[in-house]
Design an enzyme around this catalytic site. Structure first.
Site, PDB file in Angstrom:
ATOM      1  N   CYS A   1     -28.065  -8.602 -16.426  1.00 40.76           N
ATOM      2  CA  CYS A   1     -27.449  -8.284 -17.722  1.00 40.76           C
ATOM      3  C   CYS A   1     -28.395  -8.718 -18.839  1.00 40.76           C
ATOM      4  CB  CYS A   1     -26.110  -8.996 -17.857  1.00 40.76           C
ATOM      5  SG  CYS A   1     -25.429  -8.947 -19.544  1.00 40.76           S
TER       6      CYS A   1
ATOM      7  N   CYS B   1     -19.163 -12.039 -19.571  1.00 38.08           N
ATOM      8  CA  CYS B   1     -20.465 -12.069 -20.237  1.00 38.08           C
ATOM      9  C   CYS B   1     -20.465 -13.141 -21.336  1.00 38.08           C
ATOM     10  CB  CYS B   1     -20.758 -10.692 -20.821  1.00 38.08           C
ATOM     11  SG  CYS B   1     -22.463 -10.444 -21.334  1.00 38.08           S
TER      12      CYS B   1
ATOM     13  N   CYS C   1     -26.478 -11.819 -20.819  1.00 40.04           N
ATOM     14  CA  CYS C   1     -26.159 -13.116 -20.216  1.00 40.04           C
ATOM     15  C   CYS C   1     -26.972 -13.408 -18.973  1.00 40.04           C
ATOM     16  CB  CYS C   1     -24.670 -13.222 -19.903  1.00 40.04           C
ATOM     17  SG  CYS C   1     -24.171 -12.290 -18.435  1.00 40.04           S
TER      18      CYS C   1
ATOM     19  N   CYS D   1     -23.163  -6.518 -19.017  1.00 37.79           N
ATOM     20  CA  CYS D   1     -21.920  -6.677 -18.243  1.00 37.79           C
ATOM     21  C   CYS D   1     -20.832  -5.761 -18.782  1.00 37.79           C
ATOM     22  CB  CYS D   1     -21.409  -8.114 -18.356  1.00 37.79           C
ATOM     23  SG  CYS D   1     -22.418  -9.321 -17.513  1.00 37.79           S
TER      24      CYS D   1
ATOM     25  N   GLY E   1       0.792  -1.226   0.000  1.00 37.36           N
ATOM     26  CA  GLY E   1       0.000   0.000   0.000  1.00 37.36           C
ATOM     27  C   GLY E   1       0.825   1.276   0.000  1.00 37.36           C
TER      28      GLY E   1
END
Lengths: 208, 289, 365
Positions: free
Chosen positions: B250, B281, B253, B275, B41
């Site tokens: 979606c 997808c 899909c 998506c 980080g």
């Protein structure tokens, strides 16, 4: 390498070769180092065709050839001092006598390992300015020894390094307490390599 | 479009160094990456180079990828979750030309993924490396533009400024009004900008088995989240962290677990949701779709 | 239909072809040669070399041609090329006191050793469009004379220095090697050598505006153009194996020394201070603006309050680079639909929440 060669001059003729494919080998060795530091306690087998001078294990020699250049200062413990000319010729690195000035440091054996606080620790503002230390050990194994925890480890893993015992564990705990400052360590044994970033906790120091 | 519609093969151009960068630059970046992994980080300053793509367009991610990539890698490049957006195409072509590596659109096949603004929906695995393009690496920059000040704050882990900002949001709106680049704490120590991924993706950062690398070229910073590392999105006890939800699946899909892009289909308010992760997808649709 | 929104490979290849066509313009007209650009657009070439930090008029001309005259784009091309070049060696410091001068003016002394030399300048042209240039085949004018032989022409600041009227510039203890901004990231506070590197590569327009702001009360500066000189400086290297310096050629440079008042402090008597500007080629505006900003950035060192943008290191140095600024401003045209979707969802939810609250209130009333 040309700059390094320019400084080295003719006096260094007779030095043994480095990597036959410097670009490919540097990438492959770096990637192994990155994997080991990202997953403390796991071992890599480092392959290298460099003809290393006495005192350097395959893994530590390859790591230094892969990561050093004219911008890095290197400290070598006495038993590895003979490798200085070789590393300087192939990488251009700058040898230093004071471990606190080193970007990279190599302890040829556990006996020659100084206290960790003697190396560059970085500062609170720039903890990255600390030494990366390579310690050569006689053997590395993952089925015994310390229990390791911390970033890079799903739960815990085990690691033993011959010769690194309770004294090192204490020194490492002190290094851990200096976080975010502190050194990062690679352990090398022949062609085997393991990483110990400063975030790793060592528990149950039952290692021989 | 089916998976074999990958752009025509781009030949490796031997006039360029492998990965474009010179060896000394790669070594400098590799050393920075190792320090980034060791201090999860924390933003490591690095000598970012001018790349043949503009700053702000992925030069940090490209320099990280170029320093990590090897001939054995299989590369996937996405932008907004999709492999076929113009900038993803352009970056993928760059690496094909300068390394000749194999490329893929399948998340599971990739060893190395460079991304802008998304984490794939398909869970990543051990051994994979994901490289994020980062425009603004400093999570505190919009609250305190002076780098000397923010560096002090990170040094002392003094993040009150960010908590105050989030709390002001709650006081004003009843919730935190940050929807992307939502700040996180890494391993309980460093406040980190996850790059402008939607906060929907934040939970994927946590205890991810893959190595996550972040490159900011213009701001000249590299940072990392090692595998299996705690990454917590900032929150308050009475205002826990929440991700976006959609009221419909979606349209292509039927996925109800993915981040959806809104597509406007006419000028009478017609819209559909699909998506954003095109590989996810496609894998979920029947083969004849 | 949905996929079409995302463009892709074919669109990019088509865009390359279109770009080439637009750059070339009407094919019935002769194509510009690099020599023409180098000779007839020399001030553009100078700017591109300076901000591109490569002294190579040929390459700069190529970049200008490729960028269709967009100088910021040309600077980008040159910088990207430069980033991959190996370092072969380092020159000795340039000695600008021994420049062979084409132009040399001082605003502080009417006459001085070496004299004032007007040279070629737009300064005293009346800015009237010259329609004779619109006709092809303009008459040749007197060529610029070769610069005078290398004879030391003392710099104005050195003349002031002899009297102790201007601050001395003594290298720091041990004369440490300056950090290289092109290899190391900028960190703060940045020492002067690093700041000057940043300014030398900085966008001329940005420096001009920052320098201008110091003249309008945004910092306490009272500048005099001590000296501006333009000419050729010899470049020398000292190969390790030789042990002595050899000349490898000349650089065309513009140097500006800005002289500023300094009231003095408890320990120092009042004296003048310097602001420094140096640019490749004939880049007078750039060198002058740079010297104003350099002086403003020395506020901390001279015990002045840093209250104005031009005095703030982080503000100036972080925003001076045209590649960084242009890239980040223009990245806004990249797709952002994931982030926008996230914001859209939030705004809709907040509006729905407000509306629900409003209806609740109405019912209660």
């Amino acid at each position: 390498m040309s700059a390094a060669g320019m400084h080295a001059g003719g006096a260094l003729a007779g030095l043994t070769p480095g990597f036959s494919d410097p670009v490919g080998a540097a990438q492959a060795v770096f990637r192994l180092c990155l994997e080991r530091l990202s997953r403390p306690g796991t071992l890599a087998e480092v392959r290298s065709d460099a003809a290393l001078p006495a005192g350097l294990h395959v893994a530590s020699g390859a790591l230094l050839l892969a990561l050093l250049d004219q911008d890095t200062r290197l400290w070598l413990s006495p038993a590895a001092a003979g490798a200085a000319a070789y590393l300087r010729f192939h990488t251009g690195c700058v040898p230093v006598d004071d471990p606190a000035e080193a970007d990279f440091a190599l302890a040829a054996s556990v006996r020659e390992l100084p206290q960790l606080e003697r190396f560059a620790q970085g500062s609170e503002d720039y903890p990255d300015r600390s030494t990366t230390l390579i310690v050569q050990v006689e053997s590395l194994a993952t089925d015994a020894g310390w229990t390791l925890r911390g970033p890079g480890i799903a739960d815990s893993v085990r690691l033993s390094a011959a010769g690194l015992g309770a004294a090192f564990a204490l020194d490492w705990a002190a290094n851990r307490r200096r976080f975010p400052c502190g050194v990062d360590v690679f352990l090398a044994s022949d062609s085997r390599l393991a990483g110990l970033p400063r975030t790793t906790r060592l528990e149950d120091s039952a290692c021989t | 479009m089916n998976p074999t519609d990958l752009p025509a093969a781009v030949e490796r151009d031997a006039n360029f160094n492998f990965g474009y960068l010179d060896e000394r630059t790669k070594r400098m970046i590799r050393r920075a990456i190792l320090k980034a992994v060791a201090i999860p980080g924390y933003q490591v300053p690095f000598g970012s180079r001018e790349m043949p793509l503009p700053y702000g367009w992925g030069t940090g991610g490209i320099q990280v990828t170029a320093s990590v990539i090897g001939p054995q890698d299989v590369l996937k490049v996405i932008d907004q979750g999709a492999d076929d957006t113009v900038n993803a195409v352009s970056i993928r072509r760059f690496f094909q030309r300068t390394t000749g590596v194999a490329v893929t659109e399948r998340t599971v096949e990739a060893t190395l993924i460079q991304t802008r603004h998304r984490i794939p929906e398909t869970p990543l695995a051990e051994g994979q490396v994901i490289v994020y393009q980062v425009p603004v690496p400093e999570p505190l920059q919009r609250l305190e533009p002076r780098e000397t000040e923010t560096r002090r704050m990170h040094g002392l882990a003094e993040y009150g400024l960010m908590h105050v900002k989030l709390y002001e949001d709650i006081a004003r709106y009843g919730h935190v009004a940050t929807t992307y680049d939502y700040p996180v704490m890494v391993d309980g120590r460093y406040l980190m900008a996850p790059s402008p991924i939607p906060k929907f993706d934040n939970p994927k950062l946590h205890m991810n088995p893959a190595l996550q690398l972040f490159g900011a070229g213009r701001e000249k910073r590299i940072y990392a989240v090692p595998p299996w590392t705690s990454v917590e999105s900032l929150a308050f006890e009475d205002h826990p962290f929440e991700v976006q939800r959609w009221s419909q699946p979606c349209a292509l899909c039927g996925s109800t677990q993915s981040f959806l892009d809104e597509v406007i289909v006419d000028d009478r308010g017609g819209r559909m949701f699909v998506c954003s992760d095109t590989d996810w997808c496609r894998q979920r649709r029947p083969a004849d779709a | 239909m949905y996929v079409a929104v995302k463009g892709g490979e074919r669109a990019i290849l088509n865009s390359y072809a279109l770009l080439g066509e637009v750059r070339r313009g009407d094919p019935a007209l002769p194509e510009l040669s690099l020599e023409q650009i180098r000779e007839q657009l020399r001030l553009a070439v100078d700017r591109v070399m300076c901000e591109g930090s490569v002294y190579d008029p040929e390459l700069a001309a190529l970049a200008i041609k490729q960028a269709a005259g967009d100088l910021v784009e040309a600077i980008f091309l040159l910088r990207a090329y430069r980033a991959t070049l190996p370092r072969l060696g380092y020159t000795l410091p340039l000695d600008t006191a021994h420049m062979r001068l084409w132009r040399r003016v001082s605003a502080t002394f009417k006459d001085l050793p070496g004299g004032q030399l007007l040279g070629s300048t737009y300064d005293y042209t009346q800015r009237l469009l010259d329609f004779s240039l619109a006709a092809a085949g303009e008459a040749p004018v007197a060529a610029q004379a070769a610069p005078a032989a290398a004879e030391a022409v003392p710099r104005v600041v050195d003349l002031l220095g002899d009297e102790g009227l201007i601050e001395a510039h003594v290298p720091a203890a041990g004369d440490p090697e300056p950090r290289d901004l092109t290899r190391e990231p900028l960190t703060f506070p940045a020492e002067r050598a690093v700041r000057l590197q940043n300014l030398a590569r900085g966008d001329e327009g940005f420096l001009l505006a920052m320098g201008y702001s110091t003249q309008r009360g945004y910092s306490h500066s009272h500048p005099f153009a001590g000296e501006i000189r333009h000419g050729l400086a010899e470049v020398e290297i000292e190969p390790e194996e030789l042990g002595f310096a050899i000349s490898i050629g000349d650089l065309e440079l513009t140097e500006c020394q800005m002289v500023n008042q300094f009231a003095g402090s408890k320990t120092q008597p009042p004296q003048f201070t310097r602001g420094y500007g140096l640019a490749f080629g004939a880049s007078e505006r750039k060198a002058m603006a740079m010297s104003l900003v350099d002086r403003a950035l020395r506020a901390g060192e001279l015990g002045e309050a840093a209250e104005s943008p031009a005095q703030m290191q982080e503000f100036v140095l972080s925003h001076s680079d045209s590649l960084e600024a242009s890239g980040f401003v223009q990245h806004l045209k990249l797709p952002h639909y994931v982030d926008f979707q996230a914001e859209l969802e939030l705004v809709r939810r907040m509006r729905a929440g407000l509306q629900a609250a409003g209806e609740e209130e109405e019912r209660a009333a």
